[in-house]
Design a protein around this motif. Sequence first.
Motif, PDB file in Angstrom:
ATOM      1  N   UNK A 134       8.739  12.153   3.954  1.00 57.45           N
ATOM      2  CA  UNK A 134       7.305  12.153   4.241  1.00 57.45           C
ATOM      3  C   UNK A 134       6.657  10.840   3.819  1.00 57.45           C
ATOM      4  N   UNK A 135       7.091  10.284   2.692  1.00 55.07           N
ATOM      5  CA  UNK A 135       6.447   9.059   2.217  1.00 55.07           C
ATOM      6  C   UNK A 135       6.832   7.860   3.076  1.00 55.07           C
ATOM      7  N   UNK A 136       8.053   7.849   3.593  1.00 58.75           N
ATOM      8  CA  UNK A 136       8.437   6.788   4.518  1.00 58.75           C
ATOM      9  C   UNK A 136       7.574   6.846   5.784  1.00 58.75           C
ATOM     10  N   UNK A 137       7.297   8.050   6.256  1.00 55.88           N
ATOM     11  CA  UNK A 137       6.408   8.209   7.411  1.00 55.88           C
ATOM     12  C   UNK A 137       5.004   7.713   7.071  1.00 55.88           C
ATOM     13  N   UNK A 138       4.562   8.044   5.868  1.00 54.48           N
ATOM     14  CA  UNK A 138       3.243   7.574   5.420  1.00 54.48           C
ATOM     15  C   UNK A 138       3.198   6.053   5.349  1.00 54.48           C
ATOM     16  N   UNK A 139       4.251   5.427   4.824  1.00 56.53           N
ATOM     17  CA  UNK A 139       4.256   3.965   4.693  1.00 56.53           C
ATOM     18  C   UNK A 139       4.052   3.291   6.049  1.00 56.53           C
ATOM     19  N   UNK A 140       4.689   3.819   7.085  1.00 52.16           N
ATOM     20  CA  UNK A 140       4.504   3.217   8.405  1.00 52.16           C
ATOM     21  C   UNK A 140       3.105   3.507   8.939  1.00 52.16           C
ATOM     22  N   UNK A 141       2.627   4.711   8.724  1.00 46.32           N
ATOM     23  CA  UNK A 141       1.313   5.084   9.239  1.00 46.32           C
ATOM     24  C   UNK A 141       0.207   4.279   8.562  1.00 46.32           C
ATOM     25  N   UNK A 142       0.296   4.096   7.254  1.00 42.36           N
ATOM     26  CA  UNK A 142      -0.736   3.326   6.573  1.00 42.36           C
ATOM     27  C   UNK A 142      -0.636   1.848   6.936  1.00 42.36           C
ATOM     28  N   UNK A 143       0.567   1.379   7.284  1.00 44.73           N
ATOM     29  CA  UNK A 143       0.695  -0.009   7.720  1.00 44.73           C
ATOM     30  C   UNK A 143      -0.027  -0.225   9.052  1.00 44.73           C
TER      31      UNK A 143
END
Length: 281
Positions: A134-143
């Motif tokens: 989930x956090x890897x998905x978040x990292x891309x989304x926030x980027x």
Amino acid sequence: MQIPTKRAGTPSPTAHDHVCWGYRRPAEFAAEAQEFLAEGLAAGEQVLYVAPGAKDFLEGQLRSAGRFDEGLRSGAVQAASVGGTYTTGTVVDPAGQVRLYAAATEEALAAGFTGFRVAADATSLVRTPAQLDAFARYEHLVDRFMATHPMSAMCGYDLAELGADAVAQLACMHPRAHEVATPFHLHGHARDGGAAALEGELDMESRRLWPLALERADLRPAAGTTVIDAAGLGFIDHRSLSALADYAERRGTEVVLKTRLSTPARLLELLDLTGVRVERV
């Protein structure tokens, strides 16, 4: 909530930084985070330091540096425990966390700052496989958000605790990484409105990480086409192209790979792969 896309006041020269910082001692990250935040403070940004520990302890760390005292008094510098910024022990909601940072960015702009900058030690948020995913998905989304808004971030991960493989899964979703071995970067800072940017090399070293990163990035097609800005791609092998074709088929999209390389088009033809089209730039 409508998020402004222009910065108030003078734009920060360091806006849109998003770096993954691997460390082996917490003191290392604390020192680098202070440098990162000081750059933003000098550019007129509001800055936030997030790490394990009570707020008073974290503010004490900043005061010991001797350059954040005035900012702490004025509100330009803030500190928060990891638990006060994220829901620790649970799986992060990627979209929900981006909304929180979007609101913080909007509030900083409304207060007259040039942007919003955060340095966060996120080690405690990625300890389980579900948290990591989930956090890897978040990292891309926030980027993606940072690509068009005046927010910058340094994301710290303890290599000794998490291991290099786990941190690489997070690092590859950032435009930049320090002390973390990742063969490529798939991030949101694309040119010309592309769904993502792709840099580095896709070879044998990427065979497990690349398909995983593609799924987590959840690239957004436009009119049935998913454009990847791969001007910074130095190499791509047949396995990686096959993984990209598989992704296109599963998602029902055509992937357009914009690259300076001449070999991908020839490989696609030789392998008779469909769903991927190469455009030379």
